[in-house]
Design an enzyme around this catalytic site. Structure first.
Site, mmCIF file in Angstrom:
data_model
loop_
_atom_site.group_PDB
_atom_site.id
_atom_site.type_symbol
_atom_site.label_atom_id
_atom_site.label_comp_id
_atom_site.label_asym_id
_atom_site.label_seq_id
_atom_site.Cartn_x
_atom_site.Cartn_y
_atom_site.Cartn_z
ATOM 1 N N ARG A 273 0.820 -1.209 0.000
ATOM 2 C CA ARG A 273 0.000 0.000 0.000
ATOM 3 C C ARG A 273 0.857 1.264 0.000
ATOM 4 O O ARG A 273 0.518 2.261 -0.659
ATOM 5 C CB ARG A 273 -0.919 -0.021 1.216
ATOM 6 C CG ARG A 273 -1.987 1.066 1.224
ATOM 7 C CD ARG A 273 -3.097 0.713 2.207
ATOM 8 N NE ARG A 273 -4.080 1.786 2.282
ATOM 9 C CZ ARG A 273 -4.131 2.696 3.253
ATOM 10 N NH1 ARG A 273 -3.250 2.640 4.251
ATOM 11 N NH2 ARG A 273 -5.049 3.625 3.260
ATOM 12 N N HIS B 120 0.476 4.235 -2.715
ATOM 13 C CA HIS B 120 0.216 5.621 -2.348
ATOM 14 C C HIS B 120 1.364 6.532 -2.771
ATOM 15 O O HIS B 120 1.144 7.714 -3.030
ATOM 16 C CB HIS B 120 -0.028 5.734 -0.843
ATOM 17 C CG HIS B 120 -1.406 5.306 -0.431
ATOM 18 N ND1 HIS B 120 -2.124 5.948 0.555
ATOM 19 C CD2 HIS B 120 -2.201 4.309 -0.887
ATOM 20 C CE1 HIS B 120 -3.306 5.356 0.697
ATOM 21 N NE2 HIS B 120 -3.365 4.351 -0.166
ATOM 22 N N ASP B 121 2.561 6.004 -2.842
ATOM 23 C CA ASP B 121 3.686 6.796 -3.335
ATOM 24 C C ASP B 121 3.523 7.089 -4.820
ATOM 25 O O ASP B 121 3.601 8.240 -5.252
ATOM 26 C CB ASP B 121 5.001 6.045 -3.088
ATOM 27 C CG ASP B 121 6.207 6.810 -3.605
ATOM 28 O OD1 ASP B 121 6.257 8.042 -3.404
ATOM 29 O OD2 ASP B 121 7.102 6.185 -4.199
ATOM 30 N N SER C 141 8.315 10.099 -2.249
ATOM 31 C CA SER C 141 7.894 11.324 -1.563
ATOM 32 C C SER C 141 7.073 11.008 -0.321
ATOM 33 O O SER C 141 7.108 11.750 0.667
ATOM 34 C CB SER C 141 7.101 12.227 -2.515
ATOM 35 O OG SER C 141 5.947 11.559 -3.010
ATOM 36 N N PRO D 147 -7.006 7.392 -4.755
ATOM 37 C CA PRO D 147 -8.425 6.998 -4.760
ATOM 38 C C PRO D 147 -8.915 6.657 -3.357
ATOM 39 O O PRO D 147 -8.172 6.097 -2.556
ATOM 40 C CB PRO D 147 -8.456 5.777 -5.685
ATOM 41 C CG PRO D 147 -7.049 5.282 -5.734
ATOM 42 C CD PRO D 147 -6.175 6.473 -5.538
ATOM 43 N N HIS E 55 -6.073 -6.007 -2.609
ATOM 44 C CA HIS E 55 -6.838 -6.073 -1.361
ATOM 45 C C HIS E 55 -7.101 -7.508 -0.917
ATOM 46 O O HIS E 55 -7.824 -7.731 0.052
ATOM 47 C CB HIS E 55 -8.163 -5.316 -1.505
ATOM 48 C CG HIS E 55 -8.014 -3.831 -1.442
ATOM 49 N ND1 HIS E 55 -9.065 -2.953 -1.606
ATOM 50 C CD2 HIS E 55 -6.919 -3.042 -1.221
ATOM 51 C CE1 HIS E 55 -8.631 -1.700 -1.493
ATOM 52 N NE2 HIS E 55 -7.327 -1.737 -1.267
ATOM 53 N N THR F 264 -9.162 -14.479 3.435
ATOM 54 C CA THR F 264 -7.846 -15.119 3.622
ATOM 55 C C THR F 264 -6.775 -14.034 3.592
ATOM 56 O O THR F 264 -5.923 -14.010 2.705
ATOM 57 C CB THR F 264 -7.581 -16.171 2.524
ATOM 58 O OG1 THR F 264 -7.674 -15.533 1.233
ATOM 59 C CG2 THR F 264 -8.598 -17.305 2.594
ATOM 60 N N THR F 265 -6.828 -13.166 4.578
ATOM 61 C CA THR F 265 -6.077 -11.911 4.519
ATOM 62 C C THR F 265 -4.558 -12.069 4.507
ATOM 63 O O THR F 265 -3.850 -11.180 4.063
ATOM 64 C CB THR F 265 -6.485 -11.015 5.695
ATOM 65 O OG1 THR F 265 -5.845 -9.747 5.572
ATOM 66 C CG2 THR F 265 -6.078 -11.641 7.033
#
Length: 311
Positions: free
Chosen positions: A53, A57-58, A67, A155, A185, A232-233
């Site tokens: 993640r 996000h970068d 950054s 997003p 995800h 099934t994280t």
């Protein structure tokens, strides 16, 4: 020994990313990253999703330039306090550990924080059972960051399908990339504040699933309580898509990819649910495409000694 090797280091000036960028510059760079990640994820599997993640996000804020790693200072505001990041992004200490170890293994500051993020995302996916795609390397690190762009360009979990697709297209990505990267995800957790409205107010959700989540996420309070993004994280698999088909997407933005109306995204969710091998192969392609978004190369930017601050 290190000072002799360091004297021979010649950093390529090529403006193109390359899979073999560090093969001669520092052959121990990638194995060092992998070794630290294996230990960290063994102790806390959630870290794999967290680092994936951070890379996402970068890249979505002015390109893949690290950054997002810059800390605020009295004279500088970075991206960590942006709405999508505050009290949400995590794993920065592992990046610090990796950077220190890589600097030591490479006898100098030759591996960028941006490349560390890209490799860490790939290795995290692979360690949790996903594909090990080939990462392109040679990024350099930004000397600045943008809180405003982080607030506007990443997003949000409340986005509907048109907003999601528009956001991805604005970054040079397409519908396939949207579905595939959302498939990330399949690992990780989400905070109550990001799915509260869905479990109390939406109708395209399995009632028993919503009821089970209300025990975790009350109508008021408990914003930081977490639930798994799929069943099934800790395994990178296609369970995420299966959950969408059952109307068990945790986030509003997740379920927007499958509404059962025969749309293009519906078809892709069904296809990847039925074809795990295709998902693994295509996920790697989309990750490489995302990782190639406006990288700093050649003499642009810098290679930070410490990923949290500019040199």
């Amino acid at each position: 020994m290190c000072f002799v090797v360091a004297a021979a280091i010649v950093i390529p000036i090529s403006a193109q990313l390359s899979p073999d960028f560090y093969d001669k510059l520092c052959p121990q760079a990638l194995p060092t990253i992998r070794s630290i990640l294996e230990k960290a994820i063994y102790h806390e599997p959630r870290l794999g999703a967290s680092l994936l993640r951070v890379h996402f996000h970068d890249c979505f804020v002015n390109g893949c330039d690290a950054s997002v790693l810059l800390d605020d200072t009295p004279n500088f505001t970075g991206e960590k306090t942006a709405g999508p990041n505050l009290n949400s992004l995590r794993g920065f200490e592992v990046i610090d550990e990796i950077k220190e170890a890589v600097n030591s293994a490479c006898c100098g500051n030759v591996v960028s924080c941006a490349d560390i993020l890209a490799v860490a995302a790939r290795d995290s996916v692979a360690i949790l059972g996903g594909p090990s795609y080939q990462v392109l390397l040679g990024r350099r690190d930004a000397r600045t960051a943008s809180l405003n762009d982080a607030n506007s360009d990443i997003p949000r979990p409340i986005f509907d399908f048109p907003a999601l697709l528009s956001n991805f297209q604005n970054h040079g990505l397409d519908l396939n990339d949207l579905v595939l990267l959302s498939g990330g995800h399949t690992i990780g957790l989400a905070r109550c504040t990001n799915f509260r409205d869905r479990i109390y107010n939406e109708t395209n959700i399995k009632p028993k699933f919503a009821a089970s989540l209300r025990g975790i996420c009350p109508k008021e309070g408990g914003d930081d309580n977490t639930a798994t993004l799929d069943a099934t994280t800790a395994n990178f698999d296609t369970e995420y898509f299966k959950d969408l088909l059952k109307l068990k997407g945790l986030l509003h933005s997740d379920q927007e990819l499958f509404k059962g109306v025969g749309s293009a995204s519906d078809g892709l969710v069904q296809y990847y649910n039925n074809n795990p091998g295709a998902f693994f192969a295509d996920f790697g392609v989309s990750m490489i495409k995302m990782g190639n978004m406006k990288p700093l190369t050649g003499s642009d930017g810098e290679i930070r000694m410490n990923c949290r601050k500019i040199n």
